[in-house]
Enzyme design. Sequence first.
Site, PDB file in Angstrom:
ATOM      1  N   LYS A  26       1.911 -10.070  -2.383  1.00 34.56           N
ATOM      2  CA  LYS A  26       1.020  -9.676  -1.280  1.00 34.56           C
ATOM      3  C   LYS A  26      -0.391 -10.222  -1.506  1.00 34.56           C
ATOM      4  CE  LYS A  26      -1.488  -5.316  -0.385  1.00 34.56           C
ATOM      5  NZ  LYS A  26      -2.575  -5.526  -1.323  1.00 34.56           N
ATOM      6  N   ASN A  27      -0.883 -10.112  -2.743  1.00 32.51           N
ATOM      7  CA  ASN A  27      -2.279 -10.464  -2.993  1.00 32.51           C
ATOM      8  C   ASN A  27      -2.507 -11.967  -3.186  1.00 32.51           C
ATOM      9  OD1 ASN A  27      -2.915  -7.844  -2.605  1.00 32.51           O
ATOM     10  ND2 ASN A  27      -3.153  -7.328  -4.771  1.00 32.51           N
ATOM     11  N   CYS A 125      -7.451   0.308   0.630  1.00 30.89           N
ATOM     12  CA  CYS A 125      -7.099   1.573  -0.028  1.00 30.89           C
ATOM     13  C   CYS A 125      -8.341   2.304  -0.518  1.00 30.89           C
ATOM     14  CB  CYS A 125      -6.172   1.292  -1.202  1.00 30.89           C
ATOM     15  SG  CYS A 125      -4.518   0.859  -0.668  1.00 30.89           S
ATOM     16  N   ARG A 130     -15.536   0.232  -3.222  1.00 29.59           N
ATOM     17  CA  ARG A 130     -15.116  -1.113  -2.823  1.00 29.59           C
ATOM     18  C   ARG A 130     -16.181  -1.836  -1.983  1.00 29.59           C
ATOM     19  NH1 ARG A 130      -8.950  -1.660  -1.469  1.00 29.59           N
ATOM     20  NH2 ARG A 130      -9.244  -3.560  -2.670  1.00 29.59           N
ATOM     21  N   ASP A 316      -3.407  -2.276 -10.841  1.00 27.13           N
ATOM     22  CA  ASP A 316      -2.347  -1.906  -9.889  1.00 27.13           C
ATOM     23  C   ASP A 316      -1.044  -1.494 -10.575  1.00 27.13           C
ATOM     24  OD1 ASP A 316      -3.801  -2.669  -7.354  1.00 27.13           O
ATOM     25  OD2 ASP A 316      -3.905  -4.537  -8.469  1.00 27.13           O
ATOM     26  N   ARG A 424       2.685  -1.485   3.651  1.00 21.73           N
ATOM     27  CA  ARG A 424       1.640  -2.509   3.534  1.00 21.73           C
ATOM     28  C   ARG A 424       1.955  -3.496   2.420  1.00 21.73           C
ATOM     29  NH1 ARG A 424      -4.020  -0.742   2.218  1.00 21.73           N
ATOM     30  NH2 ARG A 424      -4.114  -2.989   1.991  1.00 21.73           N
TER      31      ARG A 424
END
Length: 451
Positions: A26-27, A125, A130, A316, A424
């Site tokens: 995903k990233n 998230c 952030r 993560d 997601r």
Amino acid sequence: MTTTESVLKVRGGKPLKGEITVRGAKNFVSKALVATLLGSEGESTLSNVPRIRDVGVVKRMLKLHGVTVTTNESKDVMTMNAQKVVNGEIKEIAQLAGASRIPILFCGPLLHRLGEAYIPDLGGCKIGDRPIDYHFGALRQFGAEIEKMEGAVRILAPDEGLKGAKIALEYPSVGTTEQVLLTAVLAKGVTELSNAAVEPEIIDLIAVLQKMGAIINVQTDRVIKIEGVDSLKGYNHTSLSDRIEAASWGCAALATGGDIFVRGADQLSMMAFLNVFRKIGGGFDIVEEGIRFYHPGGDLKSIAFETDVHPGFMTDWQQPLVVALTQAKGHSIVHETVYENRFGFTQALRDMGAQIQVYSDCLGSSACRFGARNFRHSAVINGPTQLKPKHIVVPDLRGGFSHLIAALAADGESLVEGIDLIDRGYENFGDKLEALGADVTYVQGSSSAGA
Ligand code: EPZ
């Protein structure tokens, strides 16, 4: 299992056993899609794309900016044509971007292609403040002007275009490193980025940019040197696999006493995880096609470790591993040094009977930037505990998957609410759970899952 429902009934207490496949990260995929905006000639093709909601968001954002996007039937190959790029309608971008932080990375490419960019206030998230100050700091160093508007930011390139810069990051931020790469490749002259992040997903993005015609050197000590070029073309690339998802399934195997072969899991990007997994007594076998993770029987061992930027233990991976550590014997200590507020998910675990205390001290080998600021960023987990079933509301992507693992480990029936958040970043996780023998049913609600 195809569903549009957002509450999962989980009858836990059964070891997860079997095989699942993990696809592109995903990233990385989301950033490789943004990079297509830089290619003014030819098409870009990206393979091994996962069907997750974040990919869908970036795909729709690209379309809003004039890029044509087509997918193959199984939706794991995307082809983009960015020969014509336009500025999207800010309201529509904001609506789309609600749950994603990716729009900030559109800045550099749009500044090069159009001279201006509009970025809505960002989502993502809730795992800390952030901020995006490093991003704006770097863009200003390239010569961009930034104006705050109601609910959005307008960024302008100077008439003569963006210029290469010498940029030193205060912290090796993944997103800011990507911002600098996506901006520097077409800026005039040389950019030198120091204290850069060097995550495998970033190296894969550099590989994509090189295919497009960029000149980027990754040097020692977190220095990346980029020589700007006049134009870039499309690329053809296959994404590296998702090491966060792979590790999450590894933790699920451990927490439930199971045995899962994760097809597509990649050893090289997961070495720090595998070391910790081995130290706590988890079993794994590495073969070319993937990694088998299993509980070898007997007691799991407690451990002390801290999260860090690559090549350290990823933040993560922390949340799913904490669930596995509730099953280890003794006191484990986890020092979270990437995000200041990533232990919120432990409250639900405590409600399920886990013994976890969180502290504002740095309970690690070194003090981090959160120690003196009263953030509860260290955790002590005492196990093993038989988790009890519970009604849980998912707080964020990784915390949510961790709650799901806890529900699968708990003996009895749990309800996990808001699981559409997990879509997601975890492709078809309902199907995967079924394939692993989990007893799960969707019971109510509606979600917007899909690619
Ligand atoms: C990326 O977020 C990932 N997201 C995150 O994945 C991941 O946890 C994180 O990198 C670290 O590996 C995506 O790739 C979309 P950062 P990013 O900039 O780029 C501070 C997931 O679940 N910071 O490396 O936003 C920041 O607050 C997630 O998939 C500033 O202070 O992370 C954090 O403490 C969530 N100012 C630290 O740096 C800034 O301008 C690292 O953030 C930018 C960041």
